[in-house]
Design a protein around this motif. Structure first.
Motif, PDB file in Angstrom:
ATOM      1  N   ALA A   1       0.860  -1.193   0.000  1.00 18.57           N
ATOM      2  CA  ALA A   1       0.000   0.000   0.000  1.00 18.57           C
ATOM      3  C   ALA A   1       0.891   1.237   0.000  1.00 18.57           C
ATOM      4  CB  ALA A   1      -0.921  -0.003   1.214  1.00 18.57           C
ATOM      5  N   GLU A   2       0.835   1.983  -1.091  1.00 21.51           N
ATOM      6  CA  GLU A   2       1.650   3.196  -1.218  1.00 21.51           C
ATOM      7  C   GLU A   2       0.866   4.375  -0.657  1.00 21.51           C
ATOM      8  OE1 GLU A   2       5.299   5.032  -2.308  1.00 21.51           O
ATOM      9  OE2 GLU A   2       4.690   2.916  -2.246  1.00 21.51           O
ATOM     10  N   TYR A   3       1.242   4.804   0.561  1.00 18.45           N
ATOM     11  CA  TYR A   3       0.583   5.930   1.218  1.00 18.45           C
ATOM     12  C   TYR A   3       1.145   7.232   0.642  1.00 18.45           C
ATOM     13  CZ  TYR A   3      -1.890   3.298   4.867  1.00 18.45           C
ATOM     14  OH  TYR A   3      -2.757   2.468   5.562  1.00 18.45           O
ATOM     15  N   ILE A   4       0.271   8.074   0.125  1.00 17.97           N
ATOM     16  CA  ILE A   4       0.637   9.326  -0.536  1.00 17.97           C
ATOM     17  C   ILE A   4       0.076  10.484   0.277  1.00 17.97           C
ATOM     18  CG2 ILE A   4       0.353  10.702  -2.643  1.00 17.97           C
ATOM     19  CD1 ILE A   4      -0.192   7.970  -4.089  1.00 17.97           C
ATOM     20  N   TRP A   5       0.890  11.515   0.474  1.00 15.65           N
ATOM     21  CA  TRP A   5       0.377  12.695   1.167  1.00 15.65           C
ATOM     22  C   TRP A   5       1.029  13.960   0.632  1.00 15.65           C
ATOM     23  CZ3 TRP A   5       4.188   9.647   3.249  1.00 15.65           C
ATOM     24  CH2 TRP A   5       5.281  10.264   3.853  1.00 15.65           C
ATOM     25  N   ILE A   6       0.496  15.104   1.051  1.00 16.00           N
ATOM     26  CA  ILE A   6       0.958  16.420   0.630  1.00 16.00           C
ATOM     27  C   ILE A   6       1.719  17.037   1.790  1.00 16.00           C
ATOM     28  CG2 ILE A   6       0.210  18.671  -0.224  1.00 16.00           C
ATOM     29  CD1 ILE A   6      -2.488  16.950  -0.918  1.00 16.00           C
ATOM     30  N   ASP A   7       2.926  17.509   1.525  1.00 16.77           N
ATOM     31  CA  ASP A   7       3.777  17.970   2.615  1.00 16.77           C
ATOM     32  C   ASP A   7       3.573  19.447   2.934  1.00 16.77           C
ATOM     33  OD1 ASP A   7       5.240  19.506   0.804  1.00 16.77           O
ATOM     34  OD2 ASP A   7       7.119  18.398   1.054  1.00 16.77           O
ATOM     35  N   GLY A   8       4.496  20.010   3.714  1.00 18.52           N
ATOM     36  CA  GLY A   8       4.362  21.396   4.140  1.00 18.52           C
ATOM     37  C   GLY A   8       5.356  22.339   3.493  1.00 18.52           C
ATOM     38  N   THR A   9       5.955  21.937   2.372  1.00 16.73           N
ATOM     39  CA  THR A   9       6.913  22.793   1.682  1.00 16.73           C
ATOM     40  C   THR A   9       6.230  24.069   1.202  1.00 16.73           C
ATOM     41  OG1 THR A   9       8.214  20.876   0.971  1.00 16.73           O
ATOM     42  CG2 THR A   9       8.516  22.924  -0.257  1.00 16.73           C
ATOM     43  N   GLU A  10       6.900  25.191   1.371  1.00 20.65           N
ATOM     44  CA  GLU A  10       6.380  26.482   0.917  1.00 20.65           C
ATOM     45  C   GLU A  10       7.312  27.078  -0.128  1.00 20.65           C
ATOM     46  OE1 GLU A  10       5.988  28.807   4.477  1.00 20.65           O
ATOM     47  OE2 GLU A  10       4.095  27.863   5.030  1.00 20.65           O
ATOM     48  N   PRO A  11       6.797  27.805  -1.099  1.00 24.74           N
ATOM     49  CA  PRO A  11       5.396  28.228  -1.232  1.00 24.74           C
ATOM     50  C   PRO A  11       4.493  27.202  -1.917  1.00 24.74           C
ATOM     51  CG  PRO A  11       6.695  29.224  -2.965  1.00 24.74           C
ATOM     52  CD  PRO A  11       7.659  28.477  -2.105  1.00 24.74           C
ATOM     53  N   THR A  12       5.075  26.120  -2.462  1.00 27.56           N
ATOM     54  CA  THR A  12       4.276  25.116  -3.153  1.00 27.56           C
ATOM     55  C   THR A  12       4.549  23.748  -2.540  1.00 27.56           C
ATOM     56  OG1 THR A  12       4.383  26.379  -5.228  1.00 27.56           O
ATOM     57  CG2 THR A  12       3.750  24.060  -5.382  1.00 27.56           C
ATOM     58  N   PRO A  13       3.538  23.098  -1.950  1.00 29.60           N
ATOM     59  CA  PRO A  13       3.739  21.778  -1.341  1.00 29.60           C
ATOM     60  C   PRO A  13       4.186  20.729  -2.352  1.00 29.60           C
ATOM     61  CG  PRO A  13       1.646  22.743  -0.648  1.00 29.60           C
ATOM     62  CD  PRO A  13       2.164  23.594  -1.773  1.00 29.60           C
ATOM     63  N   LEU A  14       4.891  19.721  -1.828  1.00 30.24           N
ATOM     64  CA  LEU A  14       5.341  18.588  -2.624  1.00 30.24           C
ATOM     65  C   LEU A  14       4.564  17.333  -2.240  1.00 30.24           C
ATOM     66  CD1 LEU A  14       9.211  19.104  -2.273  1.00 30.24           C
ATOM     67  CD2 LEU A  14       7.737  19.876  -4.152  1.00 30.24           C
ATOM     68  N   LEU A  15       4.554  16.364  -3.144  1.00 26.55           N
ATOM     69  CA  LEU A  15       3.982  15.058  -2.843  1.00 26.55           C
ATOM     70  C   LEU A  15       5.042  14.177  -2.189  1.00 26.55           C
ATOM     71  CD1 LEU A  15       1.942  14.535  -6.098  1.00 26.55           C
ATOM     72  CD2 LEU A  15       0.976  14.365  -3.797  1.00 26.55           C
ATOM     73  N   ARG A  16       4.612  13.388  -1.223  1.00 21.78           N
ATOM     74  CA  ARG A  16       5.483  12.417  -0.568  1.00 21.78           C
ATOM     75  C   ARG A  16       4.753  11.063  -0.583  1.00 21.78           C
ATOM     76  NH1 ARG A  16      10.279  14.975   1.931  1.00 21.78           N
ATOM     77  NH2 ARG A  16       9.809  17.211   1.838  1.00 21.78           N
ATOM     78  N   SER A  17       5.511   9.970  -0.447  1.00 25.26           N
ATOM     79  CA  SER A  17       4.870   8.660  -0.343  1.00 25.26           C
ATOM     80  C   SER A  17       5.823   7.647   0.257  1.00 25.26           C
ATOM     81  CB  SER A  17       4.375   8.171  -1.708  1.00 25.26           C
ATOM     82  OG  SER A  17       5.442   7.821  -2.556  1.00 25.26           O
ATOM     83  N   LYS A  18       5.261   6.610   0.840  1.00 25.81           N
ATOM     84  CA  LYS A  18       6.037   5.481   1.342  1.00 25.81           C
ATOM     85  C   LYS A  18       5.132   4.251   1.364  1.00 25.81           C
ATOM     86  CE  LYS A  18       5.348   6.410   6.314  1.00 25.81           C
ATOM     87  NZ  LYS A  18       6.045   6.339   7.627  1.00 25.81           N
ATOM     88  N   THR A  19       5.761   3.080   1.435  1.00 27.34           N
ATOM     89  CA  THR A  19       5.045   1.818   1.258  1.00 27.34           C
ATOM     90  C   THR A  19       4.818   1.113   2.588  1.00 27.34           C
ATOM     91  OG1 THR A  19       6.130   1.564  -0.890  1.00 27.34           O
ATOM     92  CG2 THR A  19       5.041  -0.371   0.024  1.00 27.34           C
ATOM     93  N   LYS A  20       3.576   0.688   2.803  1.00 30.17           N
ATOM     94  CA  LYS A  20       3.221  -0.125   3.965  1.00 30.17           C
ATOM     95  C   LYS A  20       2.864  -1.529   3.485  1.00 30.17           C
ATOM     96  CE  LYS A  20       0.328  -0.026   8.136  1.00 30.17           C
ATOM     97  NZ  LYS A  20       1.493   0.108   9.051  1.00 30.17           N
ATOM     98  N   ILE A  21       3.400  -2.550   4.121  1.00 27.53           N
ATOM     99  CA  ILE A  21       3.103  -3.930   3.773  1.00 27.53           C
ATOM    100  C   ILE A  21       1.959  -4.432   4.634  1.00 27.53           C
ATOM    101  CG2 ILE A  21       4.010  -6.276   3.588  1.00 27.53           C
ATOM    102  CD1 ILE A  21       5.251  -4.249   1.651  1.00 27.53           C
TER     103      ILE A  21
END
Length: 334
Positions: free
Chosen positions: A5-25
């Protein structure tokens, strides 16, 4: 059965947020996806002395890259007390979407993006200088004018396999620049699908050795910028041209608030040239791609339909843009 399961989220980078993700088994396909955590001090979302943040799944779909029963899991970011993180713009949209759900708002978002190979846009000469002027690239065909189609087709197929609401693709005005469209969907759905589609675009770019930028003005000079034109309607607009005009006028009354939240660098893109209206002037018109808001010609002919807000940048947050449009237009049409 092992599930990635690739968990995807939006980070707190400014001024434009980045996408982050990591894998849960996971041991099996879950009936309910578990919450998870991450180091917020590494994503500009927490200090090191209190670094834990929580990932709460809000949307999942098949993972078209890994295949099988593997999943992509879009997640909201929460504090450890389970309240929305300050960077969680989805939670703010959810409140507004619920408030105006009876008006049945729908969105179609046109996501423009630019492909880079190294430090130059795909299609720009490696030795420096520029390709031929804009003209033949938009919706073009042939290797003299079109660059990156294999990646674009791979992304389209991945979005379809994931079950996302992708509705089309086309080459754009500048070489190496393309667009895909998500919708029509409700505000939460279109935004969730857009974020996952963006993640897939970046991830598939890795396989081609091509980087993706949502920079609203990736090349200075006489080149088109990159936007995220946002098409919007409510039930009333879909049955009355007067409601379409009323919504356009309502957007004009809150123009400053919208432009300030439509993506960083908007002044570089909304110059009054290259199919844009100046960022500090609001206008709307039928079939006018030089206006802030365009009413398509067939909407005027049919006497009902939708409008297109042409101001949002390619790097806009769809949760923010849809929230503002629903709030402004639905309040005016209530």
């Amino acid at each position: 059965m092992t599930i990635k399961a690739e968990y995807i989220w939006i980070d707190g980078t400014e001024p434009t947020p980045l996408l982050r993700s990591k894998t849960k088994i996971l041991d099996s396909v879950p009936t309910e996806l578990p919450i998870w955590g991450f180091d917020g001090s590494s994503t500009n979302q927490a200090p090191g002395k209190a670094s834990d943040c929580v990932l709460k799944p809000v949307f999942s779909c098949p993972d078209p890259i890994r295949g099988g029963d593997h999943l992509l899991v879009l997640s909201e970011v929460l504090y450890t007390d389970m309240t929305p993180h300050k960077t969680n713009t989805r939670a703010q949209l959810a409140e507004v979407a619920e408030k105006y759900a009876s008006q049945e708002p729908l969105f179609g978002i046109e996501q423009e993006y630019t492909m880079f190979k190294g430090s130059r846009p795909l299609g720009f000469p490696d030795s420096g200088g520029y390709p031929g002027p804009q003209g033949p690239y938009y919706c073009g065909v042939g290797s003299d004018d079109i660059y990156g189609r294999p990646l674009v087709e791979a992304h389209l197929e991945a979005c379809i396999q994931a079950g996302l609401g992708i509705s089309g693709i086309n080459a754009e005005v500048m070489p190496g620049q393309w667009e895909f469209q998500i919708g029509p969907l409700g505000p939460l759905e279109v935004s969730d699908h857009m974020w996952v589609a963006r993640w897939l675009l970046h991830r598939i770019g890795e396989d081609f050795g091509i980087s993706i930028t949502l920079d609203p003005k990736p090349v200075r000079g006489d080149w088109n910028g990159a936007g995220a034109h946002t098409n919007f309607s409510t039930r009333a607009m879909r049955s009355s041209y007067d409601a379409v005009v009323k919504a356009a006028e309502a957007l004009g009354k809150k123009a400053d608030e919208h432009v300030a939240n439509y993506g960083h660098g908007i002044e570089d893109r909304l110059t009054g040239q290259h199919e844009t209206a100046p960022w500090d002037q609001f206008s709307y018109g039928v079939s006018d791609r030089g206006a802030s808001v365009r009413i398509p010609w067939q909407v005027e002919v049919d006497g009902k339909g939708y409008l297109e807000d042409r101001r949002p940048n390619a790097n806009m947050d769809p949760y923010v843009v849809t929230r503002l449009m629903v709030s402004t237009c639905c309040e005016a049409l209530a």
